[in-house]
Design an enzyme around this catalytic site. Structure first.
Site, mmCIF file in Angstrom:
data_model
loop_
_atom_site.group_PDB
_atom_site.id
_atom_site.type_symbol
_atom_site.label_atom_id
_atom_site.label_comp_id
_atom_site.label_asym_id
_atom_site.label_seq_id
_atom_site.Cartn_x
_atom_site.Cartn_y
_atom_site.Cartn_z
ATOM 1 N N LYS A 1 0.714 -1.300 0.057
ATOM 2 C CA LYS A 1 -0.074 0.053 0.020
ATOM 3 C C LYS A 1 0.666 1.203 -0.082
ATOM 4 C CE LYS A 1 -4.060 -1.664 -0.256
ATOM 5 N NZ LYS A 1 -5.191 -0.913 -1.390
HETATM 6 N N1 PMP Z 1 -3.455 -7.847 1.825
HETATM 7 C C1 PMP Z 1 -3.401 -6.867 2.599
HETATM 8 C C2 PMP Z 1 -2.910 -7.448 4.079
HETATM 9 C C3 PMP Z 1 -3.975 -5.711 2.642
HETATM 10 O O1 PMP Z 1 -4.228 -4.826 3.517
HETATM 11 C C4 PMP Z 1 -4.510 -5.381 1.264
HETATM 12 C C5 PMP Z 1 -5.406 -4.014 1.129
HETATM 13 N N2 PMP Z 1 -6.515 -3.797 1.630
HETATM 14 C C6 PMP Z 1 -4.541 -6.285 0.302
HETATM 15 C C7 PMP Z 1 -4.163 -7.523 0.480
HETATM 16 C C8 PMP Z 1 -5.364 -6.283 -1.119
HETATM 17 O O2 PMP Z 1 -4.901 -5.207 -2.005
HETATM 18 P P1 PMP Z 1 -5.624 -4.334 -2.695
HETATM 19 O O3 PMP Z 1 -6.673 -3.393 -1.817
HETATM 20 O O4 PMP Z 1 -4.740 -3.731 -3.757
HETATM 21 O O5 PMP Z 1 -6.768 -5.380 -3.493
#
Ligand code: PMP
Length: 327
Positions: A45
């Site tokens: 992120k």
């Molecule tokens: N794994 C974790 C631990 C996350 O915090 C997130 C984001 N919420 C994701 C996977 C998924 O990423 P995305 O929001 O880009 O789909």
């Protein structure tokens, strides 16, 4: 990975790709894991937070010194807190009351203010995280909400960085991308880039936990932090493009958590549960993929953020999770 950077922001991206050795034994394909924990805020992120903040500053909706308010299950909040600390923006994060103590401590270490709420509160509830963030933002003059579930800068960050990195690191040999889906930014942006670059050859697999409706079925309790969705399809995030996904693979909780533990014990990779989810789906994909495939799984963050949950036998027992093979 860059050995040297002139700023912390310069350390975001260019994360390593590592081949599974032990867990890949006997497969006719290779599985690589992209270690997003190598980002300075500890997760995938950082890329999204940087992309959204830069764009907001560029178009003028985020003025110098203005407050950033976001609802986040943790990692986007941490990414924003990191970028906020580096760029002089105070950050307020509305987080789930189930967020691990470790992630909350990281948020506060980067000076973010944390507001906890029930993550399952429906869209019309005043307790809904996004509604709380909207109220906070309305009360703080000049504040800005990245709205990671709606912000095109989220998938765009992955189209611009994660996808090209994977293409380069595999010398264009990648055949499958496996990723979990929260906002869908990672899978949509990375998947779209790899499909464009390979003229549609790369297959994109969405790894979904039990209880999530992305892979169909009824909504239920989701025990994998940061991923899956229990909302109606009409309310799916704008940042998720389901058309990029060729196939969804649903992994039961026992399989997810067993894989996270095996990644630590067999590969020396201490990763979070959504990484276990993606790697379990990658192994399943490898069993049916043509021999010689190159499968890349995204590992969004590290296990150190979940020592009190994923790596705590009491938490596992309380949540009815049994590690396959006795852990
Ligand atoms: N794994 C974790 C631990 C996350 O915090 C997130 C984001 N919420 C994701 C996977 C998924 O990423 P995305 O929001 O880009 O789909």
């Amino acid at each position: 990975m860059e050995a040297r950077a002139t700023s912390t922001i310069g350390l975001i991206g260019n994360t390593p790709l590592v081949r599974l050795e032990s867990l890949g034994t006997g497969l006719r394909s290779e599985i690589y894991v992209k270690l997003e924990s190598a980002n300075p805020g500890g997760s995938v992120k950082d890329r999204t937070a940087l992309s959204m903040v830069r764009e907001a500053e560029r178009i003028g909706v985020l003025q110098p010194g203005a407050t950033i308010v976001e609802s986040s299950s943790g990692n986007t909040g941490i990414g924003l807190a990191l970028i906020g600390a580096l760029t002089g923006h105070p950050v307020i994060v509305v987080a789930a009351d189930t967020t691990s103590q470790e992630k909350l401590a990281v948020l506060r270490s980067f000076n973010a203010e944390v507001v906890l709420t029930d993550w399952t509160a429906p869209a019309e509830s005043p307790e809904n995280a996004r509604n709380i963030a909207a109220r906070l933002a309305a009360d703080i003059p000049g504040s800005w909400r990245p709205q990671q579930f709606d912000n095109p800068g989220n998938p765009r960050a992955h189209y611009a960085s994660t996808g090209p990195e994977i293409w380069r690191q595999t010398s264009g040999s990648v055949t499958h991308l496996v990723a979990s889906i929260g906002t869908g930014g990672t899978i949509s942006g990375t998947g779209a880039f790899l499909k464009d670059r390979s003229r549609g050859a790369v297959k994109v697999i969405g790894a979904d936990p039990f209880g999530s409706v992305y892979s169909g079925g009824e909504p239920g309790e989701i025990l994998v932090d940061g991923v899956g969705n229990t909302w109606d399809r009409a309310d799916w995030p704008k940042t998720f493009n389901p058309e990029v996904v060729d196939q969804f693979v649903r992994i039961p909780n026992d399989g997810v958590y067993s894989m996270v533990h095996r990644l630590a014990t067999d590969e020396g990779l201490l990763l979070g549960p959504s990484s276990g989810l993606a790697v379990a789906a990658a192994l399943q994909t490898a069993r049916s993929a043509p021999a010689g495939s190159t499968i890349v799984a995204i590992a969004p963050d590290a296990g150190t953020n979940y020592l009190s949950k994923t790596f705590n036998v009491l938490w596992l027992a309380k949540n009815g999770i049994t590690l396959e093979g006795g852990g």
